[in-house]
Write an enzyme that holds these catalytic residues in place. Structure first.
Site, short mmCIF file in Angstrom:
data_model
loop_
_atom_site.label_atom_id
_atom_site.label_comp_id
_atom_site.label_asym_id
_atom_site.label_seq_id
_atom_site.Cartn_x
_atom_site.Cartn_y
_atom_site.Cartn_z
N HIS A 193 -22.75 5.16 25.79
CA HIS A 193 -22.73 6.24 24.81
C HIS A 193 -22.85 5.94 23.90
O HIS A 193 -22.43 6.07 22.61
CB HIS A 193 -21.15 7.01 25.08
CG HIS A 193 -21.27 7.77 25.67
ND1 HIS A 193 -19.54 8.47 26.80
CD2 HIS A 193 -22.28 7.48 27.86
CE1 HIS A 193 -19.63 8.29 27.79
NE2 HIS A 193 -21.19 8.21 28.97
N GLY A 202 -23.30 15.66 28.74
CA GLY A 202 -21.46 16.10 29.30
C GLY A 202 -22.01 15.14 30.64
O GLY A 202 -22.18 14.37 30.86
N GLU A 259 -25.62 19.79 27.66
CA GLU A 259 -25.76 20.89 26.39
C GLU A 259 -27.49 21.12 25.50
O GLU A 259 -27.34 20.25 25.52
CB GLU A 259 -24.26 21.26 25.44
CG GLU A 259 -23.04 21.16 25.86
CD GLU A 259 -21.96 21.58 24.79
OE1 GLU A 259 -20.82 21.46 25.32
OE2 GLU A 259 -21.98 20.72 23.60
CA LIG Z 1 -20.20 21.42 22.82
#
Ligand SMILES: [Ca+2]
Ligand SMILES: [Ca+2]
Ligand SMILES: [Ca+2]
Length: 466
Positions: A147, A228, A234
């Site tokens: 990430h 996500g 998203e």
């Molecule tokens: Ca969001």
């Protein structure tokens, strides 16, 4: 290594047995598929540069500059990166200085150091015509084993957005004491813009998990894709000061706990969410007439995720105002190859797609394919005169004049305020265009000129007469 098998058909003696070229039908448009570059390491960012070359970062720590007509490339930067670029960290996003003629600088994000203890660097380099030199570190934040974001995007107001992931520590995303799990905004020299949401802070949005897609859309809208966890990938619109909910909110505000948090924190919901995760990645706004079926869409790279959701290029059709997604078309899933990023040729409207091979976190085979509408491309006989005008005086008070090197014909222009509002529109049929700016609010504006071969923009300021 290039494969242009269509040429075999053109030059082969027995044209009756010419190698068949793979084509794709997009409504009434036929796209021909080319393997532009193969055999390189994991492509992560691909973009069309202001020097009319395709530029690529490899997660393994290289920047390549690719001739888009031949696929020949040179390596213009090499860096040692975390884990050798074998995991999620490595060399990631890239962006070019918008004033390339006078300031040929390239922005690159990469992670270096030991695994789980590295740093993520946002650096800017000078392009000396053969390689990237004179590294200047603009921002250093913690990197993680997972990430790390990070896409870069230069906005029309000459600021730079950088997505920063939560490095696997979801609690950081809502913390204003951390730059992780955020979208950051910097001036092009690395300083903090005066009009950022918080004084003396790079933070532009919060509540992000790991956004790896950024693109400028119509009317100054900035779109982002975001991974996500297991559910709710998203597609968002990036708004200054926005809270995107992670980790309290995934996707829409649609559970009791989420609704309470959303209410209290004014959380911005996505335009679209995908469950289970499909692993959304690089995005590009497409509005070229070469593929009319894809005009006014966002091209979304889909890696396919860990859960076996299929890899593809998703085409997100937008409402007229660009504020919602009306439908999704899907292409190229039959390759079964993770799609990492997309770029567009502003002249031919060709779409370049970077594939990372079939498996996480990407070990090849790696390839950049081009999908070209030959019928349209053959009408693009030469590259356009530079549509970018000189603007003076700049800043201006009650009138501004634009001047081009050559006379323009039937070139549409639109002037936008940085608030997104359209303030003027028309056609240029001359070397000069003068606009009356009396009554315009003080601030930054940009003019966008569009013709068959692409769009150019120039920014300017309106200030008080005193
Ligand atoms: Ca969001
Ligand atoms: Ca890109
Ligand atoms: Ca939800």
């Amino acid at each position: 290594m290039k494969l242009k098998s269509v040429l075999l058909g053109v030059f082969g003696l027995a044209s009756a047995v010419a190698t068949s070229q793979t084509t794709w039908e997009i409504g009434n448009t036929t796209l021909t598929e080319y393997d532009l570059v193969t055999g390189m390491e994991i492509p992560w960012e691909i973009l069309w540069g202001p020097d009319d070359h395709l530029w690529m970062t490899s997660r393994k720590g290289e920047v390549l500059r690719i001739d888009p007509t031949t696929g020949d490339y040179t390596t213009v930067l090499e860096k040692n990166v975390m884990n050798g670029g074998n995991g999620e960290p490595g060399m990631l996003g890239m962006a070019m200085h918008p004033d390339w003629e006078t300031t040929p600088k390239v922005y690159v994000v990469y992670c270096a150091g030991s695994s789980w203890n590295g740093q993520e660097y946002l650096s800017v380099f000078d392009w000396n015509g053969t390689e990237l030199v004179n590294e200047q570190f603009l921002l250093t934040i913690d990197a993680g084993g997972i990430h790390n974001g990070s896409r870069l995007l230069v906005l029309p107001d000459n600021t730079l957005l950088m997505t920063a992931g939560d490095v696997g520590s979801s609690g950081l995303s809502q913390s204003m004491n951390s730059l992780q799990g955020k979208t950051l905004r910097l001036n092009l020299d690395g300083s903090i813009p005066d009009d950022n949401p918080l004084p003396d802070s790079y933070i532009y949005t919060l509540g992000n998990r790991n956004s790896q897609g950024l693109a400028l859309g119509p009317n100054g809208i900035v779109y982002a894709s975001e991974h996500g966890q297991n559910s709710n990938d998203e597609f968002n619109i990036v708004e200054a000061g926005g809270n995107y909910g992670w980790p309290q909110v995934e996707g829409f505000c649609n559970t009791t706990a989420e609704e309470a948090f959303c209410e209290e924190n004014n959380v911005i919901e996505p335009l679209k969410a995908w469950t289970p995760c499909i692993a959304v990645n690089g995005i590009e706004y497409y509005n070229h007439e070469a593929i009319p079926e894809w005009q006014h869409t966002v091209l979304l790279s889909v890696l396919g995720g860990l859960g076996g959701q299929y890899e593809r290029l998703s085409v997100l059709h937008l409402s007229e105002d660009g504020l919602s997604v009306t439908s999704e078309d899907q292409y190229f899933s039959s390759f079964n190859q993770r799609i990492r990023d997309v770029a567009v040729n502003p002249y031919t409207g060709s779409v370049y797609v970077a594939f990372n091979g079939p498996s996480y976190p990407g070990s090849g085979p790696n390839i950049i394919k081009e999908f070209r509408n030959e019928e349209f491309a053959s009408t693009v006989s030469e590259r356009p005169d530079d549509l970018k005008p000189m603007a003076f005086p700049n800043p201006c008070t009650d009138r501004i004049q634009f001047e081009w090197e050559h006379e323009l014909r039937n070139v549409e222009y639109t002037v936008y305020a940085f608030t997104g509002e359209t303030v003027a529109q028309g056609q240029v049929n001359n070397k000069l265009l003068t606009l009356d700016t009396k009554g315009w609010s003080n601030g930054s504006y940009f003019i966008a000129l569009t013709h068959a071969n692409g769009t150019r923009t120039a920014t300017f300021q309106v200030v008080d007469a005193e």
